[in-house]
Design an enzyme around this catalytic site. Structure first.
Site, PDB file in Angstrom:
ATOM      1  N   GLY A  32      60.305 -25.405 -90.491  1.00 48.66           N
ATOM      2  CA  GLY A  32      59.652 -25.906 -91.700  1.00 48.66           C
ATOM      3  C   GLY A  32      58.260 -25.339 -91.869  1.00 48.66           C
ATOM      4  O   GLY A  32      57.436 -25.390 -90.947  1.00 48.66           O
ATOM      5  N   GLY A  33      57.991 -24.815 -93.065  1.00 48.33           N
ATOM      6  CA  GLY A  33      56.681 -24.269 -93.374  1.00 48.33           C
ATOM      7  C   GLY A  33      55.942 -25.090 -94.410  1.00 48.33           C
ATOM      8  O   GLY A  33      55.165 -24.556 -95.203  1.00 48.33           O
ATOM      9  N   GLY A  34      56.170 -26.401 -94.389  1.00 46.66           N
ATOM     10  CA  GLY A  34      55.456 -27.296 -95.282  1.00 46.66           C
ATOM     11  C   GLY A  34      54.142 -27.740 -94.671  1.00 46.66           C
ATOM     12  O   GLY A  34      53.590 -27.078 -93.787  1.00 46.66           O
ATOM     13  N   SER A  35      53.643 -28.891 -95.114  1.00 43.85           N
ATOM     14  CA  SER A  35      52.351 -29.393 -94.626  1.00 43.85           C
ATOM     15  C   SER A  35      52.363 -29.581 -93.113  1.00 43.85           C
ATOM     16  O   SER A  35      51.417 -29.184 -92.419  1.00 43.85           O
ATOM     17  CB  SER A  35      52.026 -30.724 -95.309  1.00 43.85           C
ATOM     18  OG  SER A  35      51.962 -30.576 -96.703  1.00 43.85           O
ATOM     19  N   CYS A 192      55.372 -40.825 -99.824  1.00 40.82           N
ATOM     20  CA  CYS A 192      54.233 -41.580-100.355  1.00 40.82           C
ATOM     21  C   CYS A 192      54.681 -42.738-101.237  1.00 40.82           C
ATOM     22  O   CYS A 192      54.838 -42.598-102.462  1.00 40.82           O
ATOM     23  CB  CYS A 192      53.281 -40.690-101.127  1.00 40.82           C
ATOM     24  SG  CYS A 192      51.753 -41.564-101.553  1.00 40.82           S
ATOM     25  N   CYS A 371      47.330 -43.853 -98.209  1.00 35.30           N
ATOM     26  CA  CYS A 371      47.900 -43.697 -99.540  1.00 35.30           C
ATOM     27  C   CYS A 371      46.781 -43.888-100.558  1.00 35.30           C
ATOM     28  O   CYS A 371      46.385 -45.018-100.836  1.00 35.30           O
ATOM     29  CB  CYS A 371      49.015 -44.718 -99.769  1.00 35.30           C
ATOM     30  SG  CYS A 371      49.914 -44.450-101.308  1.00 35.30           S
TER      31      CYS A 371
END
Length: 441
Positions: A32-35, A192, A371
């Site tokens: 995975g190359g997300g956050s 979220c 949040c």
């Protein structure tokens, strides 16, 4: 977030990956190359370098088929008319430093007993340590009629939960002059959990500022029993809802949309259905674990990567070289970018310690997440909490964080996007510690 794509040549360390037969063994593989993936891959590399035992270029690999990387928290700002969506996307390859290998491929299977993964192109890649940061699946098909409604420019249906549709949210909000504006949230786990009502509050405030609040009625339909999971913030949000005249329909789960007739159907706890007329409908689709993880031996019974909530190491002792963070993990906390900023340094510290000495470090994760709840233009309620849904607030000595203020609004609108692109994707942002890596006793 991982997306299905064909294998395309990408940078392999300092070279271009031209075939599936090139280097197939890495010290650390990040799925995975997300956050989460970008943050932790960089932090792991930097942690080894800081120890005086640096990794070689190409020892760390990220596997992800996506062409682009997105700052997903920014999509709410796009839906509220505050930003352009092009501000929140960059080519993934441009964010991966040359000393980290980027493999543009999709994971098909995990084989933890042989410390390897197999990709869609048929390539077998082995590792010393594996980090899974693959995100989660958005089930657009989980609501009957939703995909068609999102493609229909006159449906009045939109969602901030994709790059393709987030700007339609603002188009629909801005075009509405009268009628019923409905905002939904599904039961269960989502990215979220505050986002479905963030965009609702921004729409409500837009109608107030344009003197349309007497002509547009706003309702919140949520599959959850309360406004928010943490009582302190939930009570404050419910008080805000009542004071603003926003309808609250709890334990109402959206199951279908008839966009031709502008009708939305909800299921209630007694299995009965309620059909409501809408003029504008903002939909948060149901979400869940990715199929390739759910069907794998590293998943728990719910389909998430099963990790220890404190150390982020896999719960199966036989899979001690597997780790996970972010949305794909079983960590019992809200799935947010803020959570990743607290998880990544714990994971990288423990992974380094295990690879270096065979033992875990003192680093533990307490479930911290945040949040930033937009409640209108120039105002935001900053919810911060940890495991047990217990508030863990950064500014409690200066502010009542259950009340909105303008400073927090500019954190969300200006500071967080800046910090994300400048520091977080480079592995240099540590949540409430900012750019300073936490020290563990």
């Amino acid at each position: 977030m991982l997306a299905t794509a064909r294998l395309q040549p990408r940078r392999l360390g300092t070279r271009l990956a031209s075939s599936a037969s090139e280097a197939a063994k890495y010290k650390i593989v990040v799925v995975g190359g997300g956050s989460g993936g970008l943050s932790v891959a960089n932090q792991i590399y930097n942690r080894f370098k800081a120890s005086g035992k640096p990794l070689n270029p190409g020892d760390v690999a990220i596997i992800d088929p996506a062409d682009n990387h997105y700052y997903q928290p920014g999509w709410t700002l796009v839906g509220a008319g505050l930003k352009k969506k092009t501000e929140f996307v960059k080519p993934l390859a441009s964010l991966v430093p040359t000393h980290i290998t980027l493999i543009s491929d999709k994971i098909e299977t995990f084989t933890p007993k042989s410390s390897s993964v197999t990709t869609a192109s048929g390539r077998e890649i082995s590792y010393d340590s594996l980090v899974v940061a693959a995100g989660l699946k958005i089930n657009w098909e989980g609501i009957k009629g939703l995909p068609h409604a999102l493609m229909n420019s006159t449906s009045g249906v939109s969602s901030i939960y994709s790059y393709e549709t987030c700007d339609k949210v603002w188009t629909d909000i801005n075009a509405l002059r009268s009628g019923n504006a409905l905002f939904t949230q599904p039961a269960g786990v989502i990215k979220c959990a505050g986002a479905p009502q963030k965009i609702m509050w921004m729409a409500w405030d837009r109608y107030r500022k344009t003197n349309l609040n007497t002509k547009v009625h706003v309702d919140f339909y949520t599959g959850m029993p309360t406004m928010f999971s943490v009582k302190k913030y939930s009570d404050a949000l419910n008080e805000l809802r009542i004071g603003r005249g926003v309808g609250g329909f709890f334990s109402h789960n959206l199951i279908s949309i008839d966009d031709a007739n502008h009708k939305a159907t909800f299921k209630t706890p007694d299995d009965s259905t309620v059909t409501v007329d809408y003029t504008m409908l903002h939909v948060t689709p149901p979400m869940g674990p990715l199929d390739f993880i759910k069907s794998s031996p590293i998943a728990d019974t719910a389909g998430w990567v099963s990790v220890d909530p404190a150390t982020l190491q896999h719960t199966n002792p036989e899979f001690g070289n597997i780790w996970a963070l972010g949305d794909c993990s079983s960590l019992p906390t809200s799935k947010t970018a803020a959570a990743i900023t607290a998880q990544a340094p714990v994971l990288s510290e423990n992974l380094f310690s295990v690879m270096d000495s065979g033992k875990l470090s003192a680093a533990t994760y307490d479930g911290y997440t945040s949040c930033p709840l937009l409640t209108g233009y120039n105002e935001l309620m900053l919810a911060e909490f940890k495991y047990g849904l217990e508030p863990k607030e950064t500014f409690s000595n200066q502010f009542d964080q259950a009340k909105s203020n303008r400073l927090f609004y500019h954190f969300k609108k200006d500071l967080f996007p800046w910090a994300y692109w400048k520091y977080m994707v480079k592995g240099q942002w540590y949540g409430t510690n900012g750019p300073f890596r936490p020290k563990y006793a």
